[in-house]
Design a protein around this motif. Structure first.
Motif, PDB file in Angstrom:
ATOM      1  N   TYR A  40     -13.650  -0.116   1.042  1.00 42.93           N
ATOM      2  CA  TYR A  40     -15.016   0.157   1.499  1.00 42.93           C
ATOM      3  C   TYR A  40     -15.026   0.550   2.968  1.00 42.93           C
ATOM      4  O   TYR A  40     -15.700   1.517   3.367  1.00 42.93           O
ATOM      5  N   ALA A  41     -14.264  -0.187   3.776  1.00 40.84           N
ATOM      6  CA  ALA A  41     -14.229   0.130   5.209  1.00 40.84           C
ATOM      7  C   ALA A  41     -13.679   1.535   5.453  1.00 40.84           C
ATOM      8  O   ALA A  41     -14.121   2.235   6.370  1.00 40.84           O
ATOM      9  N   ALA A  42     -12.732   1.962   4.627  1.00 46.11           N
ATOM     10  CA  ALA A  42     -12.138   3.289   4.803  1.00 46.11           C
ATOM     11  C   ALA A  42     -13.060   4.399   4.314  1.00 46.11           C
ATOM     12  O   ALA A  42     -12.998   5.525   4.816  1.00 46.11           O
ATOM     13  N   LEU A  43     -13.930   4.092   3.367  1.00 50.41           N
ATOM     14  CA  LEU A  43     -14.758   5.140   2.746  1.00 50.41           C
ATOM     15  C   LEU A  43     -16.185   5.207   3.288  1.00 50.41           C
ATOM     16  O   LEU A  43     -16.840   6.244   3.148  1.00 50.41           O
ATOM     17  N   LYS A  44     -16.673   4.141   3.890  1.00 52.24           N
ATOM     18  CA  LYS A  44     -18.102   4.072   4.209  1.00 52.24           C
ATOM     19  C   LYS A  44     -18.569   5.146   5.188  1.00 52.24           C
ATOM     20  O   LYS A  44     -19.724   5.567   5.144  1.00 52.24           O
ATOM     21  N   ASP A  45     -17.672   5.582   6.066  1.00 56.26           N
ATOM     22  CA  ASP A  45     -18.072   6.594   7.043  1.00 56.26           C
ATOM     23  C   ASP A  45     -17.652   8.005   6.643  1.00 56.26           C
ATOM     24  O   ASP A  45     -17.888   8.964   7.397  1.00 56.26           O
TER      25      ASP A  45
ATOM     26  N   LEU B 136      -6.267   8.131   0.448  1.00 53.66           N
ATOM     27  CA  LEU B 136      -6.387   7.084   1.456  1.00 53.66           C
ATOM     28  C   LEU B 136      -5.150   6.192   1.444  1.00 53.66           C
ATOM     29  O   LEU B 136      -4.556   5.940   0.401  1.00 53.66           O
ATOM     30  N   HIS B 137      -4.777   5.729   2.618  1.00 54.03           N
ATOM     31  CA  HIS B 137      -3.685   4.764   2.735  1.00 54.03           C
ATOM     32  C   HIS B 137      -4.294   3.493   3.312  1.00 54.03           C
ATOM     33  O   HIS B 137      -4.610   3.431   4.505  1.00 54.03           O
ATOM     34  N   LEU B 138      -4.454   2.474   2.466  1.00 56.94           N
ATOM     35  CA  LEU B 138      -5.189   1.268   2.854  1.00 56.94           C
ATOM     36  C   LEU B 138      -4.309   0.297   3.635  1.00 56.94           C
ATOM     37  O   LEU B 138      -4.039  -0.828   3.204  1.00 56.94           O
ATOM     38  N   THR B 139      -3.875   0.731   4.800  1.00 50.74           N
ATOM     39  CA  THR B 139      -3.039  -0.150   5.621  1.00 50.74           C
ATOM     40  C   THR B 139      -3.793  -1.411   6.038  1.00 50.74           C
ATOM     41  O   THR B 139      -3.180  -2.453   6.290  1.00 50.74           O
ATOM     42  N   ALA B 140      -5.124  -1.323   6.088  1.00 44.73           N
ATOM     43  CA  ALA B 140      -5.923  -2.496   6.450  1.00 44.73           C
ATOM     44  C   ALA B 140      -5.777  -3.598   5.402  1.00 44.73           C
ATOM     45  O   ALA B 140      -5.894  -4.787   5.723  1.00 44.73           O
ATOM     46  N   TYR B 141      -5.528  -3.220   4.169  1.00 46.35           N
ATOM     47  CA  TYR B 141      -5.331  -4.215   3.109  1.00 46.35           C
ATOM     48  C   TYR B 141      -4.053  -5.004   3.349  1.00 46.35           C
ATOM     49  O   TYR B 141      -4.028  -6.229   3.202  1.00 46.35           O
ATOM     50  N   GLN B 142      -2.981  -4.328   3.730  1.00 48.34           N
ATOM     51  CA  GLN B 142      -1.724  -5.010   4.027  1.00 48.34           C
ATOM     52  C   GLN B 142      -1.925  -6.013   5.157  1.00 48.34           C
ATOM     53  O   GLN B 142      -1.479  -7.164   5.083  1.00 48.34           O
ATOM     54  N   THR B 143      -2.632  -5.579   6.215  1.00 54.02           N
ATOM     55  CA  THR B 143      -2.891  -6.464   7.356  1.00 54.02           C
ATOM     56  C   THR B 143      -3.753  -7.653   6.945  1.00 54.02           C
ATOM     57  O   THR B 143      -3.477  -8.801   7.312  1.00 54.02           O
ATOM     58  N   ALA B 144      -4.788  -7.377   6.142  1.00 58.08           N
ATOM     59  CA  ALA B 144      -5.686  -8.451   5.709  1.00 58.08           C
ATOM     60  C   ALA B 144      -4.945  -9.464   4.841  1.00 58.08           C
ATOM     61  O   ALA B 144      -5.180 -10.677   4.943  1.00 58.08           O
ATOM     62  N   PHE B 145      -4.041  -8.981   4.007  1.00 56.51           N
ATOM     63  CA  PHE B 145      -3.241  -9.893   3.179  1.00 56.51           C
ATOM     64  C   PHE B 145      -2.393 -10.804   4.044  1.00 56.51           C
ATOM     65  O   PHE B 145      -2.335 -12.024   3.824  1.00 56.51           O
ATOM     66  N   GLU B 146      -1.720 -10.248   5.032  1.00 56.77           N
ATOM     67  CA  GLU B 146      -0.828 -11.031   5.881  1.00 56.77           C
ATOM     68  C   GLU B 146      -1.577 -12.042   6.734  1.00 56.77           C
ATOM     69  O   GLU B 146      -0.985 -13.002   7.219  1.00 56.77           O
TER      70      GLU B 146
ATOM     71  N   THR C 104       0.825  -1.214   0.000  1.00 61.87           N
ATOM     72  CA  THR C 104       0.000   0.000   0.000  1.00 61.87           C
ATOM     73  C   THR C 104       0.856   1.261   0.000  1.00 61.87           C
ATOM     74  O   THR C 104       2.003   1.256   0.454  1.00 61.87           O
ATOM     75  N   PHE C 105       0.285   2.306  -0.520  1.00 58.75           N
ATOM     76  CA  PHE C 105       0.890   3.631  -0.525  1.00 58.75           C
ATOM     77  C   PHE C 105      -0.251   4.630  -0.582  1.00 58.75           C
ATOM     78  O   PHE C 105      -1.386   4.265  -0.938  1.00 58.75           O
ATOM     79  N   PRO C 106      -0.042   5.872  -0.199  1.00 65.62           N
ATOM     80  CA  PRO C 106      -1.136   6.850  -0.202  1.00 65.62           C
ATOM     81  C   PRO C 106      -1.786   6.957  -1.578  1.00 65.62           C
ATOM     82  O   PRO C 106      -1.149   7.278  -2.568  1.00 65.62           O
ATOM     83  N   GLY C 107      -3.063   6.625  -1.626  1.00 68.42           N
ATOM     84  CA  GLY C 107      -3.807   6.747  -2.869  1.00 68.42           C
ATOM     85  C   GLY C 107      -3.845   5.502  -3.724  1.00 68.42           C
ATOM     86  O   GLY C 107      -4.446   5.507  -4.806  1.00 68.42           O
ATOM     87  N   GLY C 108      -3.220   4.406  -3.305  1.00 67.23           N
ATOM     88  CA  GLY C 108      -3.225   3.220  -4.156  1.00 67.23           C
ATOM     89  C   GLY C 108      -2.775   1.970  -3.434  1.00 67.23           C
ATOM     90  O   GLY C 108      -2.380   1.999  -2.257  1.00 67.23           O
ATOM     91  N   ALA C 109      -2.805   0.862  -4.167  1.00 67.44           N
ATOM     92  CA  ALA C 109      -2.397  -0.429  -3.613  1.00 67.44           C
ATOM     93  C   ALA C 109      -1.974  -1.346  -4.759  1.00 67.44           C
ATOM     94  O   ALA C 109      -2.424  -1.189  -5.892  1.00 67.44           O
ATOM     95  N   LEU C 110      -1.100  -2.278  -4.439  1.00 70.46           N
ATOM     96  CA  LEU C 110      -0.660  -3.280  -5.412  1.00 70.46           C
ATOM     97  C   LEU C 110      -1.485  -4.544  -5.224  1.00 70.46           C
ATOM     98  O   LEU C 110      -1.598  -5.069  -4.113  1.00 70.46           O
ATOM     99  N   ILE C 111      -2.066  -5.025  -6.324  1.00 69.50           N
ATOM    100  CA  ILE C 111      -2.999  -6.146  -6.282  1.00 69.50           C
ATOM    101  C   ILE C 111      -2.608  -7.163  -7.340  1.00 69.50           C
ATOM    102  O   ILE C 111      -2.156  -6.805  -8.425  1.00 69.50           O
ATOM    103  N   GLY C 112      -2.764  -8.435  -7.032  1.00 67.30           N
ATOM    104  CA  GLY C 112      -2.590  -9.479  -8.033  1.00 67.30           C
ATOM    105  C   GLY C 112      -1.176  -9.577  -8.568  1.00 67.30           C
ATOM    106  O   GLY C 112      -0.190  -9.527  -7.834  1.00 67.30           O
ATOM    107  N   CYS C 113      -1.078  -9.708  -9.903  1.00 63.07           N
ATOM    108  CA  CYS C 113       0.220  -9.921 -10.529  1.00 63.07           C
ATOM    109  C   CYS C 113       1.147  -8.731 -10.347  1.00 63.07           C
ATOM    110  O   CYS C 113       2.367  -8.891 -10.348  1.00 63.07           O
ATOM    111  N   SER C 114       0.608  -7.524 -10.205  1.00 60.17           N
ATOM    112  CA  SER C 114       1.461  -6.351 -10.006  1.00 60.17           C
ATOM    113  C   SER C 114       2.206  -6.423  -8.682  1.00 60.17           C
ATOM    114  O   SER C 114       3.217  -5.752  -8.493  1.00 60.17           O
ATOM    115  N   ALA C 115       1.718  -7.245  -7.767  1.00 62.63           N
ATOM    116  CA  ALA C 115       2.380  -7.416  -6.473  1.00 62.63           C
ATOM    117  C   ALA C 115       3.217  -8.689  -6.416  1.00 62.63           C
ATOM    118  O   ALA C 115       3.864  -8.958  -5.409  1.00 62.63           O
TER     119      ALA C 115
END
Length: 258
Positions: free
Chosen positions: A43-48, A63-73, A6-17
């Motif tokens: 969604y969790a970061a934006l819903k509220d 947004l910095h989706l640090t929750a995505y990094q945690t969820a991946f691990e 993750t980085f501010p404003g984006g995330a690496l997903i799938g083959c790009s990671a």
């Protein structure tokens, strides 16, 4: 070889990671799951957050989706890739292919990633390319139309169709490097490792002079409209002179079930 996701404003997903399972030569399942995890984190970061219509001064900070990094691990993706993390690096050993096969089989089938160490690649991918003078030429048989096919026929089957009027998304940093370095030293590898015929070394109409004063009779041609977005050129170019950038949407491979 998985980077921070993750980085501010984006995330690496799938083959790009780099979520490819090397022994299975399969990454579709990990790509889909990582997309789901990233979507849930977004969604969790934006819903509220208040909508733009409800806020006079909307918060536009990325947004910095640090929750995505945690969820991946914490997901099965991490567990699966951790178990096979040493498979590809294990081929960098004094015994070469056979040593890599033996070690990979031991770790994949028995140890399941429980080794207390993580092997590393010795060099970056583009640094492993040998000069053409050190490699025997390979004569490939012509496509038979049954098991092997013409390269451009396969490109047509992908449905790739970039708008010819858009700015090219494949950008050499120095327009002379390919002719000046890659062609004489490495035999023009771009024309060989690209699976879509994007790169060609074509005869110049007349010889011309490069910036260092040498004469050249070849030109480096980029057929960007053929690009199927594998990014091999960005990774494998021994001069690291080609930048793959994001093209306009809707032009890339359009694979369908048949």
């Amino acid at each position: 070889s998985i980077p921070t996701l993750t980085f501010p404003g984006g995330a690496l997903i799938g083959c790009s990671a780099g979520f490819l399972n090397v022994p299975k030569i399969k990454g579709t399942h990990t790509a889909m799951k990582s997309g789901m995890l990233a979507a849930e984190a977004a969604y969790a970061a934006l819903k509220d957050e208040p909508s733009v219509a409800e806020s006079e001064e909307p918060n536009v900070s990325p947004l910095h989706l640090t929750a995505y990094q945690t969820a991946f691990e914490e997901s099965w993706i991490y567990k699966e890739l951790h178990e096979i993390r040493n498979v590809r690096p294990s081929f960098h050993n004094p015994l070469g292919m056979w040593g890599g096969l033996a070690y990979s089989g031991l770790e994949t089938l028995l140890l399941r990633g429980r080794m207390p160490w993580t092997l590393q690649h010795k060099v970056r991918d583009h640094e492993s390319l040998l000069p053409a003078s050190e490699c025997p030429p390979i004569e490939y048989p012509k496509p038979d139309g049954k098991l092997s096919f013409e390269l451009l026929d396969n490109v047509a089957r992908t449905g790739t169709n970039h708008n010819h009027a858009q700015p090219p998304h494949l950008r050499p940093r120095d327009p002379e490097v390919q002719v000046k370095v890659n062609l004489p030293k490495y035999g023009g590898p771009e024309a060989k490792f690209c699976p879509a015929g994007v790169y060609e070394y074509v005869d110049a109409e007349t010889p011309y002079t490069l910036s260092d004063g040498t004469q050249a009779d070849k030109k480096f041609q980029i057929n960007f409209q053929n690009c199927i977005h594998c990014k091999t050129c960005d990774i494998k170019d021994p001069s690291q002179n080609i930048d793959w950038t994001t093209p306009e949407g809707s032009g890339g491979p359009m694979y369908v079930l048949t």
